[in-house]
Design a protein around this motif. Structure first.
Motif, mmCIF file in Angstrom:
data_model
loop_
_atom_site.group_PDB
_atom_site.id
_atom_site.type_symbol
_atom_site.label_atom_id
_atom_site.label_comp_id
_atom_site.label_asym_id
_atom_site.label_seq_id
_atom_site.Cartn_x
_atom_site.Cartn_y
_atom_site.Cartn_z
ATOM 1 N N LYS A 109 0.839 -1.207 0.000
ATOM 2 C CA LYS A 109 0.000 0.000 0.000
ATOM 3 C C LYS A 109 0.871 1.254 0.000
ATOM 4 O O LYS A 109 0.624 2.213 -0.731
ATOM 5 N N TYR A 110 1.900 1.217 0.840
ATOM 6 C CA TYR A 110 2.796 2.384 0.922
ATOM 7 C C TYR A 110 3.498 2.614 -0.418
ATOM 8 O O TYR A 110 3.501 3.725 -0.963
ATOM 9 N N LEU A 111 4.062 1.540 -0.964
ATOM 10 C CA LEU A 111 4.828 1.675 -2.217
ATOM 11 C C LEU A 111 3.902 2.056 -3.374
ATOM 12 O O LEU A 111 4.284 2.858 -4.237
ATOM 13 N N ALA A 112 2.679 1.531 -3.371
ATOM 14 C CA ALA A 112 1.726 1.904 -4.432
ATOM 15 C C ALA A 112 1.438 3.404 -4.364
ATOM 16 O O ALA A 112 1.331 4.071 -5.397
ATOM 17 N N SER A 113 1.351 3.936 -3.131
ATOM 18 C CA SER A 113 1.074 5.375 -2.980
ATOM 19 C C SER A 113 2.227 6.220 -3.507
ATOM 20 O O SER A 113 2.072 7.397 -3.777
ATOM 21 N N LYS A 114 3.397 5.611 -3.656
ATOM 22 C CA LYS A 114 4.572 6.323 -4.187
ATOM 23 C C LYS A 114 4.843 5.908 -5.637
ATOM 24 O O LYS A 114 5.941 6.147 -6.156
ATOM 25 N N ASN A 115 3.901 5.216 -6.229
ATOM 26 C CA ASN A 115 4.063 4.688 -7.605
ATOM 27 C C ASN A 115 5.257 3.747 -7.732
ATOM 28 O O ASN A 115 5.925 3.701 -8.761
ATOM 29 N N LEU A 116 5.519 2.983 -6.681
ATOM 30 C CA LEU A 116 6.661 2.059 -6.708
ATOM 31 C C LEU A 116 6.216 0.592 -6.654
ATOM 32 O O LEU A 116 7.027 -0.310 -6.497
ATOM 33 N N TRP A 117 4.923 0.356 -6.718
ATOM 34 C CA TRP A 117 4.427 -1.022 -6.696
ATOM 35 C C TRP A 117 3.183 -1.132 -7.570
ATOM 36 O O TRP A 117 2.295 -0.283 -7.497
ATOM 37 N N THR A 118 3.130 -2.171 -8.402
ATOM 38 C CA THR A 118 1.903 -2.495 -9.140
ATOM 39 C C THR A 118 1.737 -4.008 -9.103
ATOM 40 O O THR A 118 2.710 -4.746 -8.866
ATOM 41 N N GLN A 119 0.532 -4.468 -9.361
ATOM 42 C CA GLN A 119 0.287 -5.917 -9.393
ATOM 43 C C GLN A 119 1.136 -6.568 -10.484
ATOM 44 O O GLN A 119 1.625 -7.694 -10.324
ATOM 45 N N GLU A 120 1.358 -5.819 -11.566
ATOM 46 C CA GLU A 120 2.142 -6.373 -12.678
ATOM 47 C C GLU A 120 3.595 -6.641 -12.243
ATOM 48 O O GLU A 120 4.145 -7.710 -12.513
ATOM 49 N N THR A 121 4.204 -5.660 -11.540
ATOM 50 C CA THR A 121 5.597 -5.876 -11.099
ATOM 51 C C THR A 121 5.640 -7.034 -10.089
ATOM 52 O O THR A 121 6.580 -7.827 -10.076
ATOM 53 N N GLU A 122 4.605 -7.109 -9.278
ATOM 54 C CA GLU A 122 4.533 -8.200 -8.287
ATOM 55 C C GLU A 122 4.503 -9.560 -9.014
ATOM 56 O O GLU A 122 5.224 -10.492 -8.645
ATOM 57 N N ASP A 123 3.693 -9.644 -10.056
ATOM 58 C CA ASP A 123 3.563 -10.908 -10.793
ATOM 59 C C ASP A 123 4.889 -11.285 -11.454
ATOM 60 O O ASP A 123 5.287 -12.451 -11.455
ATOM 61 N N GLN A 124 5.570 -10.265 -12.001
ATOM 62 C CA GLN A 124 6.866 -10.537 -12.647
ATOM 63 C C GLN A 124 7.879 -11.061 -11.623
ATOM 64 O O GLN A 124 8.595 -12.038 -11.865
ATOM 65 N N LEU A 125 7.916 -10.373 -10.482
ATOM 66 C CA LEU A 125 8.856 -10.800 -9.430
ATOM 67 C C LEU A 125 8.545 -12.204 -8.956
ATOM 68 O O LEU A 125 9.443 -13.031 -8.761
ATOM 69 N N THR A 126 7.262 -12.468 -8.768
ATOM 70 C CA THR A 126 6.847 -13.781 -8.276
ATOM 71 C C THR A 126 7.311 -14.878 -9.238
ATOM 72 O O THR A 126 7.850 -15.906 -8.806
#
Ligand SMILES: Cc1ncc(C[n+]2csc(CCOP(=O)(O)OP(=O)(O)O)c2C)c(N)n1
Ligand SMILES: [Mg+2]
Length: 365
Positions: free
Chosen positions: A298-315
């Motif tokens: 939530k924090y990183l999304a508020s700073k434009n540093l997290w998206t579900q897409e980047t999460e999926d790639q990392l996973t």
């Protein structure tokens, strides 16, 4: 005295929390100012990615056990921020003295995940750290490592070394005499030691309320004349600040700090346990939104540093890496009779007989 210990006096029921469960930094300027400048958003993003890796490596260990490829395993699920916060502060020269629920901090301190998998698969060599990794073997004996950490920290102090010994243990461990002996000795001799209690609210089936009549574990420090602080263990920033403060105190020669990381064991005690038999499922539901990873997302999304897409790639990337680690752990050949070899200098006769019996019955490898 204006320091975090008086600002968050455990006797007054104060708990250090800088980022709340919604990923929002405290609106109180006296609290938000505690976040040090080096803990940038970029560093928090990197820390989050490591926590995601830990979570996945942890889940993999559970799966390995369930599919008969591992003996047992104690999950860190829910406690990732506690270990990551400490990991960001600890330096390679520091010594780590873990309990058995520390896959995250052990990995951050340099123990390869394949060693830990190997350990839980029953290989004694899983306890051997690589050269120059300052970590003692996992302590299954609840609490003994607290005393060892005081001894190691005392050695550092006597040698005037600019490093610390950090022990991790659970809320249950504070009922052991070892905890009180370690705290008492540390209060007098002021070793370069940090004691981090991961209060995950349960010691197998024993709830925190049965463990002690004290309101907090942190307040026990007062009796021994040392500082204690209760931190939201699911708040990465809070943990970082507490451990950093403790490390600086120790290096200045001021001695031990007791940190109570207030967290939650989201999983079972180990793979041999079924918490549904003794734990109210509503309690688990209450803790799920406090997940240390969710708040960072939530924090990183508020700073434009997290998206579900980047999460999926990392996973997807981590899944492949962890599969390769499993292969490595499974490829390690070992002799089950090793289990007799590292406790006694001279094996007592009955164990010697058992070892010989095992060797007679083992297939040749
Ligand atoms: C000296 C000793 N007594 C009992 C046990 C059995 N035992 C293993 S884990 C555990 C509970 C530990 O609880 P806690 O310290 O809160 O750590 P957690 O498992 O919650 O991380 C117990 C009683 C043990 N391993 N060692
Ligand atoms: Mg516990």
């Amino acid at each position: 005295m204006s320091d975090i210990f008086s600002q968050f006096d455990p006797l007054l029921g104060k708990r250090l929390q800088i980022m709340d469960e919604n990923g929002v930094i405290s609106a109180d300027p006296a609290v938000s100012a505690l976040r040090p400048p080096e803990l940038t958003d970029e560093l928090i993003k990197q820390a989050y990615e490591k926590m995601l890796f830990m979570k996945m490596a942890d889940q993999k260990a559970n799966n390995l056990q369930r599919t008969g490829r591992m003996g047992t395993y104690a999950s860190i699920r829910g406690q990732e921020a506690t270990q990551m916060g400490a990991g960001l502060v600890m330096k390679p020269e520091d010594w780590l003295l873990p309990a058995f629920r520390e896959l995250g901090i052990m990995w951050l301190h340099g123990i390869p995940i394949e060693n830990m998998y190997s350990y839980w698969m029953g290989n004694e060599m899983g306890s051997r750290p690589p050269e120059n990794v300052n970590c003692v073997p996992i302590s299954i004996v609840v609490g003994s490592q607290m005393l060892h950490a005081v001894g190691v920290g005392l050695g550092m102090k006597k040698k005037k070394e600019q490093k610390v010994a950090v022990a991790f243990f659970g809320d249950g461990a504070t009922s052991e005499g070892d905890f009180h002996e370690a705290m008492n000795c540390a209060g007098v001799f002021k070793p370069n030691t940090i004691l981090i209690c991961q209060n995950n609210q349960w010691a197998i089936s024993v709830p925190r309320s049965y463990q002690t009549a004290s309101t907090t574990i942190a307040q026990k420090a007062i009796a021994y004349g040392v500082p204690g602080i209760q931190v939201d263990g699911n708040d990465l920033i809070g943990m970082y600040v507490a451990v950093k403060t403790a490390r600086e105190r120790a290096i200045r020669g001021e001695g031990i700090t007791l940190i109570e990381a207030y967290t939650y064991r989201l999983g079972d005690h180990t793979t041999s346990d079924d918490a549904k038999k003794y734990r109210d499922p509503e309690e688990v539901e209450l803790w799920k939104p406090r997940d240390p990873l969710i708040r960072l997302q939530k924090y990183l999304a508020s700073k434009n540093l997290w998206t579900q897409e980047t999460e999926d790639q990392l996973t997807a990337k981590y899944e492949k890496e962890i599969e390769a680690i499993v292969e490595k752990a499974q490829a390690i050949i070992y002799n089950p009779s090793d289990m007799f070899d590292y406790t006694y200098a001279v094996l007592p006769p009955q164990l010697q007989a058992q070892k010989e019996e095992l060797l007679r019955n083992l297939p040749q490898i």
